[in-house]
Design a protein around this motif. Structure first.
Motif, PDB file in Angstrom:
ATOM      1  N   LYS A 173      -7.218  14.361   8.432  1.00 22.84           N
ATOM      2  CA  LYS A 173      -7.873  13.682   9.481  1.00 22.84           C
ATOM      3  C   LYS A 173      -6.912  13.213  10.956  1.00 22.84           C
ATOM      4  O   LYS A 173      -5.819  13.051  10.657  1.00 22.84           O
ATOM      5  CB  LYS A 173      -8.505  12.288   9.301  1.00 22.84           C
ATOM      6  N   PHE A 174      -7.431  13.584  12.100  1.00 19.54           N
ATOM      7  CA  PHE A 174      -6.572  13.206  13.059  1.00 19.54           C
ATOM      8  C   PHE A 174      -7.558  12.137  13.776  1.00 19.54           C
ATOM      9  O   PHE A 174      -8.719  12.399  14.168  1.00 19.54           O
ATOM     10  CB  PHE A 174      -6.476  14.363  14.128  1.00 19.54           C
ATOM     11  N   VAL A 175      -6.923  10.902  14.277  1.00 12.54           N
ATOM     12  CA  VAL A 175      -7.717   9.905  14.849  1.00 12.54           C
ATOM     13  C   VAL A 175      -6.867   9.622  16.235  1.00 12.54           C
ATOM     14  O   VAL A 175      -5.514   9.235  15.934  1.00 12.54           O
ATOM     15  CB  VAL A 175      -7.899   8.632  13.849  1.00 12.54           C
ATOM     16  N   SER A 176      -7.338   9.369  17.291  1.00  8.47           N
ATOM     17  CA  SER A 176      -6.886   8.924  18.613  1.00  8.47           C
ATOM     18  C   SER A 176      -7.681   7.851  19.269  1.00  8.47           C
ATOM     19  O   SER A 176      -8.799   8.137  19.218  1.00  8.47           O
ATOM     20  CB  SER A 176      -6.443  10.235  19.188  1.00  8.47           C
ATOM     21  N   ASP A 177      -6.872   7.047  19.834  1.00  6.50           N
ATOM     22  CA  ASP A 177      -7.768   6.464  20.755  1.00  6.50           C
ATOM     23  C   ASP A 177      -6.931   6.065  22.182  1.00  6.50           C
ATOM     24  O   ASP A 177      -7.026   5.262  23.018  1.00  6.50           O
ATOM     25  CB  ASP A 177      -7.856   4.829  20.315  1.00  6.50           C
ATOM     26  N   LYS A 178      -6.014   7.318  22.716  1.00  3.44           N
ATOM     27  CA  LYS A 178      -5.270   7.123  23.637  1.00  3.44           C
ATOM     28  C   LYS A 178      -5.594   8.666  24.191  1.00  3.44           C
ATOM     29  O   LYS A 178      -4.792   9.500  23.896  1.00  3.44           O
ATOM     30  CB  LYS A 178      -3.900   6.747  23.473  1.00  3.44           C
TER      31      LYS A 178
END
Length: 191
Positions: free
Chosen positions: A103-108
């Motif tokens: 999984k790849f998770v980003s908030d930027k």
């Protein structure tokens, strides 16, 4: 005084209405590809992709902010060669029996002017999570004539990671490099 208060309240409501809210986009698996490349003894490049992927993107064009969550089905790794696929799925490399997803998770989202420069986040692979930065080579949003003019956003992205950070150490003693290039083409449809 009463007129001024009314004008301020109206201006405040109008400003709130003008601001765009983040929109949610679903990853289009038919236009999204996640591949990796690793050098093979300096003679060639081994490549493979993940055929099953899902996820979502939250994007606010006005604020130039976003969030991404992409999940890869590691059992769907496809190099085009069945024996190599089995080796990639084995405990030597991806250990898909124990860790079937990444999984790849980003908030930027990082912009330079109006151009998306990179997306930073965390990659979870083999139950280990480490930060990565994915460079944007191109990114745009458009109205899809194939989807009744629904908005689609997407682009081409890449990153180079040190696979040993996630415990993928196979071949290091034989001279295989630690660095792996990730190449991502992503398109997501506004919901």
């Amino acid at each position: 005084m009463r007129t001024t208060l009314f004008a301020l309240a109206a201006a405040s409501l109008f400003a709130g209405a003008v601001q765009a809210a983040p929109a949610t986009y679903a990853i289009d698996p038919t236009h999204t590809f996640a591949t990796f490349e690793i050098d093979h003894f300096g003679a060639s490049t081994n490549r493979a992709r993940f055929d099953k992927k899902s996820g979502s993107v939250e994007f606010d064009k006005t604020a130039k902010t976003g969030k991404v969550q992409i999940e890869l089905d590691m059992t769907s790794v496809n190099s085009g060669t069945a024996p190599f696929n089995k080796h990639l799925q084995s405990a030597d490399i991806f250990n898909v029996e124990k860790f079937p997803t990444a999984k790849f998770v980003s908030d930027k989202f990082v912009f330079e002017g109006d151009k998306l420069k990179e997306v930073t986040g965390k990659l979870t692979l083999l139950d280990q999570t480490h930060p990565i930065t994915i460079k944007s080579n191109k990114f745009t949003c458009y109205e899809s004539p194939m989807l009744q003019k629904r908005e689609v956003c997407g682009g081409d992205f890449e990153a180079t990671i040190d696979r040993t950070q996630w415990g993928v150490n196979y071949g290091i003693p034989y001279g295989f490099p630690k660095n792996v290039r990730l190449v991502l083409q992503i398109e997501a449809v506004k919901q």
